[in-house]
Motif scaffolding. Sequence first.
Motif, short mmCIF file in Angstrom:
data_model
loop_
_atom_site.label_atom_id
_atom_site.label_comp_id
_atom_site.label_asym_id
_atom_site.label_seq_id
_atom_site.Cartn_x
_atom_site.Cartn_y
_atom_site.Cartn_z
N GLY A 1 28.53 32.38 49.80
CA GLY A 1 27.86 32.37 51.09
C GLY A 1 26.51 31.70 51.01
O GLY A 1 25.95 31.48 49.93
N GLY A 2 25.97 31.34 52.16
CA GLY A 2 24.67 30.71 52.20
C GLY A 2 23.56 31.69 51.87
O GLY A 2 23.72 32.91 51.92
N VAL A 3 22.41 31.15 51.51
CA VAL A 3 21.25 31.98 51.18
C VAL A 3 20.79 32.70 52.45
O VAL A 3 20.55 32.06 53.48
N PRO A 4 20.68 34.03 52.45
CA PRO A 4 20.28 34.75 53.66
C PRO A 4 18.83 34.45 54.01
O PRO A 4 18.00 34.16 53.14
N SER A 5 18.52 34.52 55.27
CA SER A 5 17.17 34.27 55.74
C SER A 5 16.27 35.45 55.39
O SER A 5 16.73 36.54 55.06
N VAL A 6 14.97 35.20 55.49
CA VAL A 6 14.01 36.26 55.18
C VAL A 6 14.15 37.42 56.16
O VAL A 6 14.06 38.59 55.79
N GLY A 7 14.39 37.08 57.44
CA GLY A 7 14.55 38.14 58.43
C GLY A 7 15.73 39.03 58.14
O GLY A 7 15.64 40.26 58.28
N ARG A 8 16.85 38.44 57.70
CA ARG A 8 18.02 39.26 57.39
C ARG A 8 17.77 40.14 56.18
O ARG A 8 18.18 41.31 56.15
N VAL A 9 17.09 39.58 55.17
CA VAL A 9 16.77 40.38 53.99
C VAL A 9 15.88 41.56 54.35
O VAL A 9 16.10 42.70 53.91
N LEU A 10 14.86 41.32 55.20
CA LEU A 10 13.98 42.41 55.62
C LEU A 10 14.74 43.44 56.45
O LEU A 10 14.51 44.64 56.33
N THR A 11 15.68 42.96 57.30
CA THR A 11 16.46 43.89 58.12
C THR A 11 17.29 44.82 57.25
O THR A 11 17.30 46.04 57.45
N TYR A 12 17.99 44.23 56.26
CA TYR A 12 18.80 45.06 55.36
C TYR A 12 17.93 45.99 54.53
O TYR A 12 18.32 47.13 54.25
N ALA A 13 16.75 45.52 54.12
CA ALA A 13 15.86 46.37 53.33
C ALA A 13 15.40 47.57 54.15
O ALA A 13 15.37 48.71 53.65
N VAL A 14 15.05 47.33 55.42
CA VAL A 14 14.62 48.43 56.28
C VAL A 14 15.76 49.41 56.53
O VAL A 14 15.58 50.63 56.49
N LEU A 15 16.98 48.89 56.79
CA LEU A 15 18.13 49.76 57.04
C LEU A 15 18.47 50.59 55.81
O LEU A 15 18.78 51.79 55.93
N ILE A 16 18.41 49.97 54.63
CA ILE A 16 18.68 50.72 53.40
C ILE A 16 17.62 51.80 53.19
O ILE A 16 17.92 52.94 52.81
N GLY A 17 16.34 51.44 53.45
CA GLY A 17 15.28 52.42 53.30
C GLY A 17 15.43 53.59 54.26
O GLY A 17 15.27 54.76 53.87
N LEU A 18 15.77 53.31 55.53
CA LEU A 18 15.98 54.39 56.49
C LEU A 18 17.19 55.24 56.12
O LEU A 18 17.17 56.48 56.32
N SER A 19 18.24 54.61 55.59
CA SER A 19 19.42 55.37 55.17
C SER A 19 19.06 56.34 54.04
O SER A 19 19.51 57.49 54.02
N ILE A 20 18.23 55.88 53.13
CA ILE A 20 17.80 56.75 52.03
C ILE A 20 16.98 57.92 52.57
O ILE A 20 17.15 59.08 52.14
N VAL A 21 16.10 57.63 53.53
CA VAL A 21 15.27 58.69 54.11
C VAL A 21 16.14 59.74 54.81
O VAL A 21 15.89 60.94 54.72
N VAL A 22 17.19 59.27 55.52
CA VAL A 22 18.05 60.20 56.24
C VAL A 22 18.95 60.99 55.29
O VAL A 22 19.17 62.20 55.47
N LEU A 23 19.49 60.32 54.27
CA LEU A 23 20.45 60.97 53.39
C LEU A 23 19.79 61.81 52.29
O LEU A 23 20.46 62.68 51.72
N ALA A 24 18.54 61.54 51.98
CA ALA A 24 17.88 62.26 50.88
C ALA A 24 17.88 63.77 51.10
O ALA A 24 18.22 64.53 50.17
N PRO A 25 17.51 64.30 52.28
CA PRO A 25 17.56 65.76 52.46
C PRO A 25 18.96 66.34 52.33
O PRO A 25 19.13 67.46 51.81
N VAL A 26 19.96 65.59 52.79
CA VAL A 26 21.34 66.08 52.69
C VAL A 26 21.76 66.16 51.23
O VAL A 26 22.34 67.16 50.78
N VAL A 27 21.48 65.10 50.48
CA VAL A 27 21.83 65.10 49.05
C VAL A 27 21.08 66.21 48.31
O VAL A 27 21.63 66.90 47.45
#
Length: 298
Positions: free
Chosen positions: A26-52
């Motif tokens: 695949g093509g090299v992802p844009s900076v915006g997409r990388v930041l979007t995925y980083a934010v989503l992954i970070g929020l997922s960790i914040v939400v799942l951390a108390p459950v784990v």
Amino acid sequence: MSVHPGQARSVQGRIERPRWTSAGGGGVPSVGRVLTYAVLIGLSIVVLAPVVWAVLSSFKTQTELAQRPPAPLPSSLSPANYTEALSSFDFGLYLQNSVIVTVGATLLTVVVNTMCAYGLAKYNFRGRDVLFLIVLGTIMIPLQLIFIPVYQMAAQLGLVNSLWGLIIPPAATPTGVFLLRQYMLGIPDDLIEAARIDGAGEFRIFARIVVPLCGAALAVVTIFSVMWRWNDFLWPLIISQDQAKYTLPVALAQFNSQLSVPFNYILAMSVVSMLPVVVIFLILQRHIVRGIANTGFK
């Protein structure tokens, strides 16, 4: 001629973006997409951390829970907390009450809300819009304000201290009516008129045509109802005067009020109580996303 991996290359007059060296190509992802995925992954960790953390802590002993700083992992994955909690109080009865109330209230909620939404979406009568605004306005009324009149009505009907008192009063929800009504507005009126011309009755049109087309919206209302009924605490606490009618949230609160609070048992039962909601959400998640996307929540 060799080309540096980070540089673009020209092929027949076209400039191609550099490719990843992975098998996907695949093509090299844009900076915006990388930041979007980083934010989503970070929020997922914040939400799942108390459950784990809760799941891992449900296997810890009282001594491990009292450690400062707390250990991230339990010393063993022994199910002793679960088995001892089940023998400490009548968990089976409370689980049965929660299942009966949740299933019964959810079925009644889906039926009542679907019929109400169908009438507000596909029937033209005087005052329809005003009635819909009144139903929609009840969303802004805190539930604590209507507990006293609802309790008085339940007492007059003989529903106090019974499972029917937990199922019937909160059945009709304005949120469910709104979601289903907005979804039904997208169903063509010509489809319903064609069914009427073919001789289909109103109930048959509703049950055989409208309801199957509202599967995504019904999934949203179902998961919302399951979450509300399963986690409801204040109304079951008010309407249930006998411990035999307690649901899991009320029973866990009572278990937490003991002089010596067994936090390891409470964590174990809390994990068990949230498993059904998680399973239902995982099963219906695709329908939930599609249903919300096609209603007023855009």
